[in-house]
Design a protein around this motif. Structure first.
Motif, PDB file in Angstrom:
ATOM      1  N   SER A 141       0.640  -1.224  -0.045  1.00 51.13           N
ATOM      2  CA  SER A 141      -0.219   0.054  -0.132  1.00 51.13           C
ATOM      3  C   SER A 141       0.821   1.272  -0.143  1.00 51.13           C
ATOM      4  N   GLN A 142       1.987   1.309   0.866  1.00 52.73           N
ATOM      5  CA  GLN A 142       2.841   2.477   0.803  1.00 52.73           C
ATOM      6  C   GLN A 142       3.545   2.469  -0.612  1.00 52.73           C
ATOM      7  N   VAL A 143       4.071   1.593  -1.163  1.00 57.36           N
ATOM      8  CA  VAL A 143       4.683   1.375  -2.483  1.00 57.36           C
ATOM      9  C   VAL A 143       3.412   2.049  -3.410  1.00 57.36           C
ATOM     10  N   ARG A 144       2.273   1.647  -3.439  1.00 63.14           N
ATOM     11  CA  ARG A 144       1.399   2.188  -4.309  1.00 63.14           C
ATOM     12  C   ARG A 144       1.203   3.697  -4.230  1.00 63.14           C
ATOM     13  N   GLN A 145       1.267   4.073  -3.133  1.00 66.31           N
ATOM     14  CA  GLN A 145       1.138   5.624  -3.047  1.00 66.31           C
ATOM     15  C   GLN A 145       2.263   6.289  -3.394  1.00 66.31           C
ATOM     16  N   LEU A 146       3.362   5.841  -2.978  1.00 61.01           N
ATOM     17  CA  LEU A 146       4.751   6.545  -3.311  1.00 61.01           C
ATOM     18  C   LEU A 146       5.011   6.499  -4.939  1.00 61.01           C
ATOM     19  N   TYR A 147       4.789   5.398  -5.553  1.00 59.98           N
ATOM     20  CA  TYR A 147       4.926   5.256  -6.989  1.00 59.98           C
ATOM     21  C   TYR A 147       3.740   5.355  -8.027  1.00 59.98           C
ATOM     22  N   GLY A 148       2.714   5.808  -7.405  1.00 56.25           N
ATOM     23  CA  GLY A 148       1.387   6.144  -8.304  1.00 56.25           C
ATOM     24  C   GLY A 148       0.720   4.898  -8.982  1.00 56.25           C
ATOM     25  N   ILE A 149       0.681   3.759  -8.345  1.00 56.47           N
ATOM     26  CA  ILE A 149       0.137   2.691  -8.682  1.00 56.47           C
ATOM     27  C   ILE A 149      -1.161   2.773  -8.545  1.00 56.47           C
ATOM     28  N   HIS A 150      -1.922   3.076  -9.242  1.00 54.64           N
ATOM     29  CA  HIS A 150      -3.564   3.224  -9.130  1.00 54.64           C
ATOM     30  C   HIS A 150      -4.266   3.220 -10.369  1.00 54.64           C
ATOM     31  N   GLN A 151      -5.545   2.598  -9.990  1.00 57.32           N
ATOM     32  CA  GLN A 151      -6.526   2.413 -11.072  1.00 57.32           C
ATOM     33  C   GLN A 151      -7.636   3.769 -11.042  1.00 57.32           C
ATOM     34  N   ASP A 152      -7.901   4.067 -12.413  1.00 61.18           N
ATOM     35  CA  ASP A 152      -8.962   5.356 -12.536  1.00 61.18           C
ATOM     36  C   ASP A 152      -9.551   5.017 -13.865  1.00 61.18           C
ATOM     37  N   ALA A 153     -10.737   5.901 -13.929  1.00 61.36           N
ATOM     38  CA  ALA A 153     -11.251   5.863 -15.262  1.00 61.36           C
ATOM     39  C   ALA A 153     -10.456   6.378 -16.400  1.00 61.36           C
ATOM     40  N   ILE A 159      -4.345  -1.774 -18.494  1.00 62.44           N
ATOM     41  CA  ILE A 159      -3.276  -1.145 -17.380  1.00 62.44           C
ATOM     42  C   ILE A 159      -4.214  -1.623 -15.959  1.00 62.44           C
ATOM     43  N   ASN A 160      -5.387  -0.838 -16.162  1.00 63.38           N
ATOM     44  CA  ASN A 160      -6.165  -1.271 -14.752  1.00 63.38           C
ATOM     45  C   ASN A 160      -6.324  -2.812 -14.537  1.00 63.38           C
ATOM     46  N   ASP A 161      -6.440  -3.551 -15.268  1.00 55.88           N
ATOM     47  CA  ASP A 161      -6.718  -5.096 -15.252  1.00 55.88           C
ATOM     48  C   ASP A 161      -5.288  -5.601 -14.527  1.00 55.88           C
ATOM     49  N   LEU A 162      -4.221  -4.904 -15.164  1.00 56.10           N
ATOM     50  CA  LEU A 162      -2.786  -5.441 -14.576  1.00 56.10           C
ATOM     51  C   LEU A 162      -2.610  -5.397 -13.148  1.00 56.10           C
ATOM     52  N   ILE A 163      -3.000  -3.910 -12.898  1.00 53.60           N
ATOM     53  CA  ILE A 163      -3.046  -3.379 -11.418  1.00 53.60           C
ATOM     54  C   ILE A 163      -3.815  -4.347 -10.569  1.00 53.60           C
ATOM     55  N   ASN A 164      -4.920  -4.735 -11.013  1.00 55.95           N
ATOM     56  CA  ASN A 164      -6.055  -5.290 -10.593  1.00 55.95           C
ATOM     57  C   ASN A 164      -5.397  -6.804 -10.034  1.00 55.95           C
ATOM     58  N   GLY A 165      -4.762  -7.322 -10.961  1.00 59.01           N
ATOM     59  CA  GLY A 165      -3.843  -8.803 -11.014  1.00 59.01           C
ATOM     60  C   GLY A 165      -2.757  -8.595 -10.047  1.00 59.01           C
ATOM     61  N   ILE A 166      -1.894  -7.601  -9.928  1.00 54.58           N
ATOM     62  CA  ILE A 166      -1.216  -7.505  -8.872  1.00 54.58           C
ATOM     63  C   ILE A 166      -1.393  -7.335  -7.687  1.00 54.58           C
ATOM     64  N   ASN A 167      -2.636  -6.474  -7.372  1.00 54.53           N
ATOM     65  CA  ASN A 167      -3.372  -6.513  -6.123  1.00 54.53           C
ATOM     66  C   ASN A 167      -3.637  -8.062  -5.565  1.00 54.53           C
ATOM     67  N   LYS A 168      -4.358  -8.793  -6.442  1.00 55.28           N
ATOM     68  CA  LYS A 168      -4.641  -9.979  -6.043  1.00 55.28           C
ATOM     69  C   LYS A 168      -3.561 -11.085  -5.723  1.00 55.28           C
ATOM     70  N   ILE A 169      -2.250 -11.032  -6.455  1.00 57.26           N
ATOM     71  CA  ILE A 169      -1.136 -11.479  -6.348  1.00 57.26           C
ATOM     72  C   ILE A 169      -0.707 -11.153  -4.528  1.00 57.26           C
ATOM     73  N   ILE A 170      -0.576 -10.033  -4.760  1.00 59.43           N
ATOM     74  CA  ILE A 170      -0.046  -9.675  -3.144  1.00 59.43           C
ATOM     75  C   ILE A 170      -0.743 -10.363  -1.976  1.00 59.43           C
ATOM     76  N   SER A 171      -2.115 -10.162  -2.272  1.00 55.56           N
ATOM     77  CA  SER A 171      -3.136 -10.554  -1.165  1.00 55.56           C
ATOM     78  C   SER A 171      -2.947 -12.311  -1.146  1.00 55.56           C
ATOM     79  N   SER A 172      -2.639 -13.055  -2.078  1.00 51.97           N
ATOM     80  CA  SER A 172      -2.512 -14.346  -2.156  1.00 51.97           C
ATOM     81  C   SER A 172      -1.292 -14.644  -1.394  1.00 51.97           C
ATOM     82  N   VAL A 173      -0.232 -13.950  -1.878  1.00 52.57           N
ATOM     83  CA  VAL A 173       1.231 -14.169  -1.143  1.00 52.57           C
ATOM     84  C   VAL A 173       1.079 -13.901   0.480  1.00 52.57           C
ATOM     85  N   ALA A 174       0.522 -12.828   0.655  1.00 51.25           N
ATOM     86  CA  ALA A 174       0.245 -12.612   2.216  1.00 51.25           C
ATOM     87  C   ALA A 174      -0.503 -13.891   2.979  1.00 51.25           C
TER      88      ALA A 174
END
Length: 223
Positions: A141-153, A159-174
């Motif tokens: 979450s800190q990395v997303r804020q600092l590096y501007g990794i976000h989804q928007d219209a 790209i939004n799908d890619l970010i969503n996939g990354i989010n799911k991977i991180i959650s699965s890893v944890a």
């Protein structure tokens, strides 16, 4: 023995794995509670002995410190090592060797730690302090804020799908690390994993780590 080496030794001796037999079979939500009580009781006994020499053993974060009783101790946070593709490759090789040796728990722990270190490294490169919780989701979450990794219209759907996939991977890893790695005792929710599951876990974590390092090297957000 220097205090930092002493801390490393005590960190190993007090590690949760050392109490696996005592923790095995407990409900997952009770493992940490019982483990902390065991550590507290052991520290109390050790300090009962050290008391007559005017010393005490304290745990500051993840660091064990032996000091004079009541002495104020400040533990400097160590600077994270330089992390590059060579480092990621070395971790990947060790993790995959553990998979080949059927040490799936260790492979999962190494992969999860790799992502944690990469996130901490990225955060420090922005002159910020990583979350001390060790929570991969919070670090990301800190990395997303600092590096501007976000989804928007305004961002391309792909790209939004890619970010969503990354989010799911991180959650699965944890989540996998909490239930299946060797960093925790065997709880009620622990499930058996197979060779191909562990291999997928390692390769996914490594690919994500390399992607994050490439993003950091771009300096400006690519999203």
């Amino acid at each position: 023995m220097k205090n930092d080496r002493c801390s490393d030794l005590l960190g190993y001796l007090f590690g949760k794995n050392q109490f696996r037999k005592a923790l095995t079979g407990l409900p997952a939500d009770e493992i940490d509670v019982v483990y902390q009580k065991i550590i507290k009781d052991i520290l109390a006994q050790i300090n009962g002995i050290l008391y007559f020499g005017g010393h005490e053993l304290r745990v500051l974060g993840k660091t064990f410190v032996i000091s004079k009783i009541g002495e104020q101790v400040v533990v400097e946070a160590p600077k994270i090592k330089n992390i590059d593709r060579q480092y990621v490759t070395s971790i990947a090789e060790r993790a995959l060797k553990n998979v080949d040796d059927k040490n799936f728990d260790s492979a999962i722990t190494q992969s999860r730690t790799l992502l944690e270190e990469v996130f901490c490294y990225m955060i420090e490169k922005k002159n910020q302090s990583p979350s001390e919780s060790g929570d991969v989701n919070k670090l990301y979450s800190q990395v997303r804020q600092l590096y501007g990794i976000h989804q928007d219209a305004q961002t391309d759907k792909r790209i939004n799908d890619l970010i969503n996939g990354i989010n799911k991977i991180i959650s699965s890893v944890a989540e996998m690390r909490n239930k299946d790695s060797d960093a925790h005792g065997v709880g009620a929710k622990r499930i058996e994993i197979k060779d191909y599951h562990a291999r997928l876990y390692v390769n996914t974590s490594v690919s994500l780590a390399e992607f994050m390092l490439a993003l950091m090297g771009d300096d400006e957000s690519i999203f």
